[in-house]
Design an enzyme around this catalytic site. Structure first.
Site, mmCIF file in Angstrom:
data_model
loop_
_atom_site.group_PDB
_atom_site.id
_atom_site.type_symbol
_atom_site.label_atom_id
_atom_site.label_comp_id
_atom_site.label_asym_id
_atom_site.label_seq_id
_atom_site.Cartn_x
_atom_site.Cartn_y
_atom_site.Cartn_z
ATOM 1 N N ASP A 4 0.747 -1.235 0.045
ATOM 2 C CA ASP A 4 0.032 0.071 -0.245
ATOM 3 C C ASP A 4 0.792 1.315 -0.063
ATOM 4 O O ASP A 4 0.316 2.310 0.408
ATOM 5 C CB ASP A 4 -1.082 0.062 1.193
ATOM 6 C CG ASP A 4 -0.349 -0.114 2.431
ATOM 7 O OD1 ASP A 4 0.974 -0.009 2.619
ATOM 8 O OD2 ASP A 4 -0.914 0.016 3.495
ATOM 9 N N HIS A 43 23.009 3.387 -19.634
ATOM 10 C CA HIS A 43 22.006 3.424 -18.732
ATOM 11 C C HIS A 43 22.362 2.658 -17.427
ATOM 12 O O HIS A 43 21.194 2.386 -16.896
ATOM 13 C CB HIS A 43 20.698 3.072 -19.191
ATOM 14 C CG HIS A 43 20.080 4.021 -20.264
ATOM 15 N ND1 HIS A 43 19.283 3.989 -21.150
ATOM 16 C CD2 HIS A 43 20.682 5.153 -20.562
ATOM 17 C CE1 HIS A 43 19.058 5.032 -21.549
ATOM 18 N NE2 HIS A 43 19.810 5.935 -21.529
ATOM 19 N N ASP A 88 26.499 10.444 -13.813
ATOM 20 C CA ASP A 88 25.333 11.268 -14.513
ATOM 21 C C ASP A 88 24.412 11.430 -13.322
ATOM 22 O O ASP A 88 23.726 10.773 -13.111
ATOM 23 C CB ASP A 88 25.081 10.809 -15.811
ATOM 24 C CG ASP A 88 24.197 11.294 -16.605
ATOM 25 O OD1 ASP A 88 23.403 12.141 -15.897
ATOM 26 O OD2 ASP A 88 23.743 10.740 -17.571
ATOM 27 N N ASP A 131 20.846 18.231 -15.275
ATOM 28 C CA ASP A 131 21.496 16.922 -15.894
ATOM 29 C C ASP A 131 22.835 16.998 -16.133
ATOM 30 O O ASP A 131 23.346 17.529 -17.187
ATOM 31 C CB ASP A 131 20.712 16.670 -17.122
ATOM 32 C CG ASP A 131 21.052 15.349 -17.712
ATOM 33 O OD1 ASP A 131 21.825 14.419 -17.142
ATOM 34 O OD2 ASP A 131 20.088 14.958 -18.790
ATOM 35 N N HIS A 135 25.547 7.897 -29.033
ATOM 36 C CA HIS A 135 24.185 8.662 -28.596
ATOM 37 C C HIS A 135 24.306 10.068 -29.220
ATOM 38 O O HIS A 135 25.101 10.364 -29.724
ATOM 39 C CB HIS A 135 23.960 8.500 -27.026
ATOM 40 C CG HIS A 135 25.207 9.085 -26.276
ATOM 41 N ND1 HIS A 135 25.201 10.328 -26.180
ATOM 42 C CD2 HIS A 135 26.015 8.610 -25.596
ATOM 43 C CE1 HIS A 135 26.480 10.752 -25.374
ATOM 44 N NE2 HIS A 135 26.817 9.542 -24.908
ATOM 45 N N HIS A 164 19.855 16.975 -25.426
ATOM 46 C CA HIS A 164 18.493 17.073 -25.411
ATOM 47 C C HIS A 164 17.859 18.463 -24.784
ATOM 48 O O HIS A 164 18.576 18.963 -24.044
ATOM 49 C CB HIS A 164 17.777 15.859 -24.848
ATOM 50 C CG HIS A 164 18.420 15.694 -23.604
ATOM 51 N ND1 HIS A 164 18.061 16.151 -22.331
ATOM 52 C CD2 HIS A 164 19.378 14.787 -23.123
ATOM 53 C CE1 HIS A 164 18.745 15.720 -21.514
ATOM 54 N NE2 HIS A 164 19.763 15.021 -21.722
ATOM 55 N N HIS A 211 14.485 15.048 -19.980
ATOM 56 C CA HIS A 211 14.451 14.848 -21.639
ATOM 57 C C HIS A 211 13.137 15.794 -22.099
ATOM 58 O O HIS A 211 11.787 15.053 -21.918
ATOM 59 C CB HIS A 211 14.283 13.807 -22.133
ATOM 60 C CG HIS A 211 15.619 12.885 -22.000
ATOM 61 N ND1 HIS A 211 15.637 11.573 -22.157
ATOM 62 C CD2 HIS A 211 16.690 13.071 -21.419
ATOM 63 C CE1 HIS A 211 16.755 10.977 -22.006
ATOM 64 N NE2 HIS A 211 17.568 11.943 -21.405
ATOM 65 N N GLU A 218 26.463 17.022 -24.222
ATOM 66 C CA GLU A 218 27.147 15.647 -23.562
ATOM 67 C C GLU A 218 27.551 14.675 -24.571
ATOM 68 O O GLU A 218 27.210 13.580 -24.716
ATOM 69 C CB GLU A 218 25.680 15.084 -22.860
ATOM 70 C CG GLU A 218 24.501 14.787 -23.687
ATOM 71 C CD GLU A 218 23.377 14.061 -22.756
ATOM 72 O OE1 GLU A 218 23.654 12.988 -22.184
ATOM 73 O OE2 GLU A 218 22.342 14.516 -22.357
ATOM 74 N N TYR A 263 33.071 5.713 -25.490
ATOM 75 C CA TYR A 263 32.733 4.314 -24.632
ATOM 76 C C TYR A 263 33.790 3.536 -25.422
ATOM 77 O O TYR A 263 33.302 2.959 -26.496
ATOM 78 C CB TYR A 263 31.441 4.014 -24.484
ATOM 79 C CG TYR A 263 30.592 5.505 -24.202
ATOM 80 C CD1 TYR A 263 30.508 5.794 -22.694
ATOM 81 C CD2 TYR A 263 29.978 6.301 -25.321
ATOM 82 C CE1 TYR A 263 29.947 7.011 -22.388
ATOM 83 C CE2 TYR A 263 29.314 7.275 -24.800
ATOM 84 C CZ TYR A 263 29.243 7.623 -23.456
ATOM 85 O OH TYR A 263 28.448 9.091 -23.027
ATOM 86 N N ARG A 269 31.908 10.762 -20.347
ATOM 87 C CA ARG A 269 30.809 11.796 -20.807
ATOM 88 C C ARG A 269 30.938 12.986 -20.076
ATOM 89 O O ARG A 269 31.495 12.930 -18.883
ATOM 90 C CB ARG A 269 29.588 11.075 -20.769
ATOM 91 C CG ARG A 269 28.449 12.016 -21.351
ATOM 92 C CD ARG A 269 27.053 11.305 -21.403
ATOM 93 N NE ARG A 269 26.409 10.741 -20.208
ATOM 94 C CZ ARG A 269 26.422 9.562 -19.969
ATOM 95 N NH1 ARG A 269 26.679 8.630 -20.755
ATOM 96 N NH2 ARG A 269 25.977 9.233 -18.973
ATOM 97 N N GLU A 298 28.747 16.438 -19.463
ATOM 98 C CA GLU A 298 27.452 16.997 -20.001
ATOM 99 C C GLU A 298 27.410 18.112 -19.207
ATOM 100 O O GLU A 298 27.317 18.279 -17.777
ATOM 101 C CB GLU A 298 26.424 15.771 -19.467
ATOM 102 C CG GLU A 298 24.956 16.263 -19.616
ATOM 103 C CD GLU A 298 23.991 15.378 -19.408
ATOM 104 O OE1 GLU A 298 24.308 14.202 -18.582
ATOM 105 O OE2 GLU A 298 22.992 15.369 -20.040
#
Ligand code: GLY
Ligand code: MN
Ligand code: MN
Length: 451
Positions: free
Chosen positions: A38, A244, A261, A272, A355, A359, A366, A393, A397, A414, A416
């Site tokens: 719950d 991710h 990130d 971000d 990638h 964005h 996003h 960003e 890799y 990365r 960003e």
């Protein structure tokens, strides 16, 4: 009225002005969502609804009537009623009358009256705007309202003859951030930048990724950010090559990088930010070389963020720099690809950079808004305008593979940042997060834990 109400009233007026005269728009906030047993997930309002109302309670619906003839536009809120017993358990709720006054609505009703009122509000209205195809439950509810109005046809009442997608209009409005929104985004970015600096100071060989995550969350919350804007990625060593990754449960080792990130949400607006730093506090030679390349790509991308340039230009600039670097460093075979352009045409760079370079950023990480001009047949990338907010960003890799120089294996980087387009370029909101190699290394020398 709350201080922010004037902003929301003005946004509702702008939306009403874009609707057909005499038409009606309906927009519900987000539902509460059960997590397990719950227990609910922490409640988060719907971004569109909050953009137009500033009202953060669940179970609320905005109905907007566009002006027609001599009748001005009207905004109506449906929300939860006061409930002294529930308020003992769950806390204060405005109730329709207090909400109407505080948030500047023309009228307000209990949410339980929505269906009955919609039967009346949609009578003799030419068009209905709502989030078409957004949720089956809403589609069914709208269908019920339309049937109820049509059932009055014998009394000479007409039902809306057309439905329109409401969110398309709102996407365009949300794409341009006003000064108040930019200030909130600046705050969200500054908090997240401070969290990255704190996480750098904390990092040392032997810490677990989740310990770094805890530092980030602590810093967000202690400055009043309500939520992380998304699940933080704390990816050490090879995990940085999983885009991710967010299990955040591995132990960081000497000699590795950690890619973080993480951004926060402050008063409804997201930041971000990604930074990548050495677990030991000093970059190895191979890490330094790849890091410099990603930084160069980011600088090239930022130089393209100027009003009038297409959104896609920053990605093309980043890819150009990265592909040239991949050839120079032997990540891609110079004998196979004579130039960066050849490598890009063959999509060879996708092995190491798969990638996009950014964005839109805003209430959603996003954020909404089309990236292309959908009015033109060839759908070109849309030109940047002052007030648009976006991330920049680029990354690299390097997974182990045949022909891939071994010194680069398992390095994932990365960088960003969050920027707002200005009249003559862009303003970086996240610049307080250390980024230059020397700045990161110097900061990490101050670590309390040594390393
Ligand atoms: N943190 C999500 C992204 O960088 O797009
Ligand atoms: Mn991003
Ligand atoms: Mn990110």
């Amino acid at each position: 009225m709350t201080a922010a109400a004037a902003t929301h009233i003005e946004r509702r007026a702008r939306l009403a002005a874009r609707m057909q005269p005499g038409s009606v728009a309906v927009l519900a906030t987000a539902p509460e969502v059960l997590r397990n047993g719950d227990s609910d997930y922490p409640y988060r309002h719907d971004s569109y609804f909050y953009y137009l109302t500033g009202f953060a309670e669940p179970e609320a619906v905005l109905v907007l009537l566009a002006a027609t003839g001599g009748t001005p536009a009207r905004a109506i809120l449906f929300c939860r009623e006061k409930n002294p017993e529930r308020e003992i358990w769950d806390g204060y709720r405005y109730g329709p009358e207090a909400a109407r006054i505080a948030f500047g609505f023309d009228e307000a009703f209990p949410i339980g009256e929505l269906d009955a009122q919609m039967g009346k509000l949609l009578a003799d209205v030419p068009a209905l705007y709502y989030a078409l195809g957004h949720s089956a439950a809403l589609d069914a509810q709208v269908s019920g309202w339309l049937k109820a109005v049509r059932a009055q046809g014998r009394s000479g009442i007409a039902a809306p003859a057309s439905t329109h997608h409401l969110l398309g209009i709102l996407d365009e409005m949300r794409l341009l951030k006003d000064a108040g929104e930019q200030a909130l985004m600046g705050r969200a970015a500054a908090l997240a930048a401070g969290a990255h600096a704190r996480a750098m100071r904390f990092t040392r060989p032997g810490v677990f990724e989740y310990e770094i995550e805890a530092e980030l969350l602590h810093e967000f919350r202690r400055h009043g950010a309500q939520f992380p804007a998304y699940t933080p990625i704390v990816a050490s060593g090879p995990n940085a090559c999983v885009l991710h990754y967010n299990q955040n449960n591995r132990q960081c080792r000497e000699g590795e990088l950690v890619l973080v990130d993480a951004g926060c949400e402050f008063d409804g607006y997201a930041s971000d930010i990604t930074r990548t730093w050495p677990v030991s506090g000093r970059f190895s030679e191979a890490q330094r070389v790849l890091y410099a390349l990603v930084l160069q790509a980011q600088q090239a991308a930022c130089a393209e963020i100027v009003p009038g340039k297409p959104y896609s230009a920053m990605h093309e600039a980043a890819v150009g720099v990265l592909a040239a670097g991949m050839l120079d460093l032997g990540l891609l075979d110079k004998n196979k690809y004579g130039s960066p352009e050849d490598a890009i045409a063959a999509k060879a760079h996708l092995q190491f950079y798969m990638h996009g370079t950014g964005h839109w950023l805003g209430m959603d990480v996003h954020d909404v808004g089309p990236y292309r001009d959908l009015a033109q047949a060839e759908r070109p990338s849309r030109p940047l305008l002052p007030g648009m907010a976006l991330t920049v960003e680029p990354g690299l890799y390097v997974r182990p593979g045949e022909g891939v120089p071994e010194q680069y294996w398992n390095i994932g980087i990365r960088i960003e940042d969050d920027v707002v387009v200005t009249d003559d370029g862009c303003r970086v909101l996240s610049g307080d997060a250390p980024k230059a190699v020397a700045d990161i290394e110097n900061l990490m020398k101050e670590r309390v834990h040594g390393g």
